[in-house]
Design an enzyme around this catalytic site. Structure first.
Site, PDB file in Angstrom:
ATOM      1  N   HIS A  29      -2.953   9.691  -1.063  1.00 45.09           N
ATOM      2  CA  HIS A  29      -3.099   8.360  -1.641  1.00 45.09           C
ATOM      3  C   HIS A  29      -3.118   8.428  -3.159  1.00 45.09           C
ATOM      4  O   HIS A  29      -2.463   7.665  -3.836  1.00 45.09           O
ATOM      5  CB  HIS A  29      -4.444   7.764  -1.190  1.00 45.09           C
ATOM      6  CG  HIS A  29      -4.286   6.718  -0.152  1.00 45.09           C
ATOM      7  ND1 HIS A  29      -4.549   5.410  -0.390  1.00 45.09           N
ATOM      8  CD2 HIS A  29      -3.880   6.779   1.127  1.00 45.09           C
ATOM      9  CE1 HIS A  29      -4.324   4.715   0.698  1.00 45.09           C
ATOM     10  NE2 HIS A  29      -3.920   5.533   1.640  1.00 45.09           N
ATOM     11  N   ASP A  63       4.696 -13.975  11.897  1.00 44.09           N
ATOM     12  CA  ASP A  63       3.380 -14.507  11.543  1.00 44.09           C
ATOM     13  C   ASP A  63       2.331 -13.392  11.648  1.00 44.09           C
ATOM     14  O   ASP A  63       1.885 -13.034  12.743  1.00 44.09           O
ATOM     15  CB  ASP A  63       3.072 -15.672  12.504  1.00 44.09           C
ATOM     16  CG  ASP A  63       1.733 -16.341  12.231  1.00 44.09           C
ATOM     17  OD1 ASP A  63       0.881 -15.731  11.558  1.00 44.09           O
ATOM     18  OD2 ASP A  63       1.543 -17.463  12.719  1.00 44.09           O
ATOM     19  N   LYS A  90      -7.313  -1.008  11.689  1.00 44.23           N
ATOM     20  CA  LYS A  90      -6.624  -1.402  10.450  1.00 44.23           C
ATOM     21  C   LYS A  90      -5.446  -0.454  10.199  1.00 44.23           C
ATOM     22  O   LYS A  90      -4.367  -0.867   9.768  1.00 44.23           O
ATOM     23  CB  LYS A  90      -7.613  -1.382   9.284  1.00 44.23           C
ATOM     24  CG  LYS A  90      -7.132  -2.086   8.036  1.00 44.23           C
ATOM     25  CD  LYS A  90      -6.370  -1.200   7.079  1.00 44.23           C
ATOM     26  CE  LYS A  90      -5.990  -1.939   5.803  1.00 44.23           C
ATOM     27  NZ  LYS A  90      -5.233  -1.108   4.871  1.00 44.23           N
ATOM     28  N   GLU A 147       0.824  -1.227   0.000  1.00 49.88           N
ATOM     29  CA  GLU A 147       0.000   0.000   0.000  1.00 49.88           C
ATOM     30  C   GLU A 147       0.852   1.268   0.000  1.00 49.88           C
ATOM     31  O   GLU A 147       1.712   1.438   0.875  1.00 49.88           O
ATOM     32  CB  GLU A 147      -0.906  -0.025   1.242  1.00 49.88           C
ATOM     33  CG  GLU A 147      -1.880   1.132   1.272  1.00 49.88           C
ATOM     34  CD  GLU A 147      -2.861   1.040   2.441  1.00 49.88           C
ATOM     35  OE1 GLU A 147      -3.148  -0.080   2.896  1.00 49.88           O
ATOM     36  OE2 GLU A 147      -3.315   2.101   2.893  1.00 49.88           O
TER      37      GLU A 147
HETATM   38  C1  MEV Z   1      -5.876   2.534   5.023  1.00 52.59           C
HETATM   39  O1  MEV Z   1      -4.995   1.476   4.792  1.00 52.59           O
HETATM   40  C2  MEV Z   1      -5.992   2.793   6.505  1.00 52.59           C
HETATM   41  C3  MEV Z   1      -6.944   3.917   6.890  1.00 52.59           C
HETATM   42  O2  MEV Z   1      -8.251   3.651   6.381  1.00 52.59           O
HETATM   43  C4  MEV Z   1      -6.954   3.950   8.392  1.00 52.59           C
HETATM   44  C5  MEV Z   1      -7.976   4.917   8.979  1.00 52.59           C
HETATM   45  O3  MEV Z   1      -9.004   5.180   8.362  1.00 52.59           O
HETATM   46  O4  MEV Z   1      -7.710   5.376  10.110  1.00 52.59           O
HETATM   47  C6  MEV Z   1      -6.491   5.212   6.297  1.00 52.59           C
END
Ligand code: MEV
Length: 395
Positions: free
Chosen positions: A348, A250, A234, A56
């Site tokens: 992004h 892992d 995430k 990413e």
């Molecule tokens: C993208 O990989 C992770 C995000 O969605 C985390 C977030 O929204 O805090 C940017």
């Protein structure tokens, strides 16, 4: 497959096919992935370069940028618990579970000794089985016992050591309880193997009071709504897993541990907490299970993982876990800041557009120009990249 496709799969990377073939079954190739290095990390007064493997865009830059912002306030402070993993032995068909529980507790010392006989090296180095706890559970198939074997696994991830010990003590527990041992396996809810980190992000550096408030509110939403919380966490795992992949750890164990730990209070919660300090700065804290190793497994068999561990310069699995916690905190911060301050897509999209330009055949020097044009037009597509490229190369 075409000959080219077969050749592609057979192509040797840093992980040789022969080595890969010893790691898993039915090997037909290896998968390449970008390996970057995050910079600016100052953790407990020590500088780190952080190898991160992931597909990413923005994550490495975001971590580096966040780390730069906390450097001037002394960087990250991190700590961790002893590397204690939990193994489970499930006992079914027990007539009197209360008595069985008491009997196991009486024989605890013997069981721990038996477990430790399986790994004399670990014990010699100060690790090994330390404690036994017993729970009686009412389940859909009736009452059963679960024995928790708590093992200090030192610098290993620990699954092998713990599983071996669980299997070794299971027959003895059957004898004690006159029940039947079913599951004998590590728990991925590594709730006793935690890393914690914290940092102050100065308000003037991160974009002012509005950004501080935005992040605190973003955290509040994550704490109140699991739909946001999953994405919040995430963002944390973007950093944690990238280090795991770089160092041959892992990643599934880390994910399972992190998310089950996040739900431990009965409600899925953020792995980080954020608040405004009395000076108006932003304070962030993370607590996360870190079932990771610096010896054994792929950390030893994958040559790139070994080099990555060398770049990191960590001396123990605990230190590796602490670094992961800091990078997780940094990525979580950076994501929230980007979203509340400018919207995540800006950064992004620039990187995404560059990738598309390269896919369209742009050389590195032209990729930026093609990307810039596509972002300006808000048309980030391979066909458009090809058109722009054609124009640029015709000139
Ligand atoms: C993208 O990989 C992770 C995000 O969605 C985390 C977030 O929204 O805090 C940017």
């Amino acid at each position: 497959m075409s000959d080219d496709e077969v050749r592609l799969l057979k192509k040797q990377g840093t992980l040789k096919l022969e080595q890969a073939d010893h790691m898993i079954e039915n090997v037909i190739g290896t998968v390449g992935m970008p390996l970057g290095v995050a910079v600016n990390f100052l953790i407990n007064g020590k500088d780190y370069l952080i190898p991160m493997a992931l597909e990413e865009p923005s994550v490495v830059a975001a971590a580096s940028n966040a780390a730069k912002m906390v450097r001037e306030r002394g960087g990250f402070k991190a700590e961790s618990t002893e590397p204690l993993m939990i193994g489970l032995v499930q006992i079914v068909d027990v007539k009197n579970t209360t008595k069985a529980k008491a009997d196991i507790t009486v024989k605890k010392g013997e069981l721990i000794q038996l477990a430790n006989q399986q790994d004399p090296v670990l014990v010699k180095l100060g690790g090994g089985a330390k404690e036994i706890e017993v729970k009686v559970l009412d389940t859909s198939t009736g009452p059963m016992l679960v024995v928790h074997l708590i093992v200090n696994v030192l610098d290993a991830m620990g699954a092998n050591a713990v599983n071996t010990m669980c299997e070794a003590i299971a027959p003895k527990i059957e004898q004690i309880t006159r029940g039947k041992a079913r599951m004998k396996i590590i728990s991925n809810l590594a709730a006793l193997r935690l890393a914690r980190a914290e940092a102050v992000f100065p308000k003037d550096v991160i974009g002012g009071e509005e950004v501080v408030e935005g992040i605190v509110q973003s955290y509040a939403l994550a704490a109140a709504d699991p739909y946001r919380c999953a994405t919040h966490n995430k963002g944390v795992m973007n950093g944690v897993i990238a280090i795991a992949l770089a160092t041959g750890n892992d990643s599934r164990a880390l994910e399972a541990g992190a998310h089950s730990f996040a739900a431990m209070k009965g409600k899925y919660q953020p792995l980080t907490t954020w608040k405004r300090t009395k000076d108006g700065d932003l304070f962030g804290r993370i607590e996360i299970p870190v079932p990771v190793g610096i010896i054994g497994g792929a950390t030893a068999s994958n040559p790139t993982a070994k080099v990555c561990l060398k770049i990191l310069g960590v001396k123990s699995a605990r230190e590796l876990g602490e670094v992961m916690a800091c990078v997780g905190l940094a990525n979580n911060f950076a994501a929230m800041r980007a979203i509340v301050a400018e919207g995540i897509q800006r950064g992004h999209m620039r990187l995404h557009a560059r990738n598309i330009a390269i896919m369209a055949g742009a050389t590195a020097d032209l990729a930026d120009r093609v990307a810039e044009q596509m972002v300006k037009e808000k048309r980030i597509r391979v066909d458009r990249a090809k058109e722009i490229l054609e124009k640029l190369t015709k000139k």
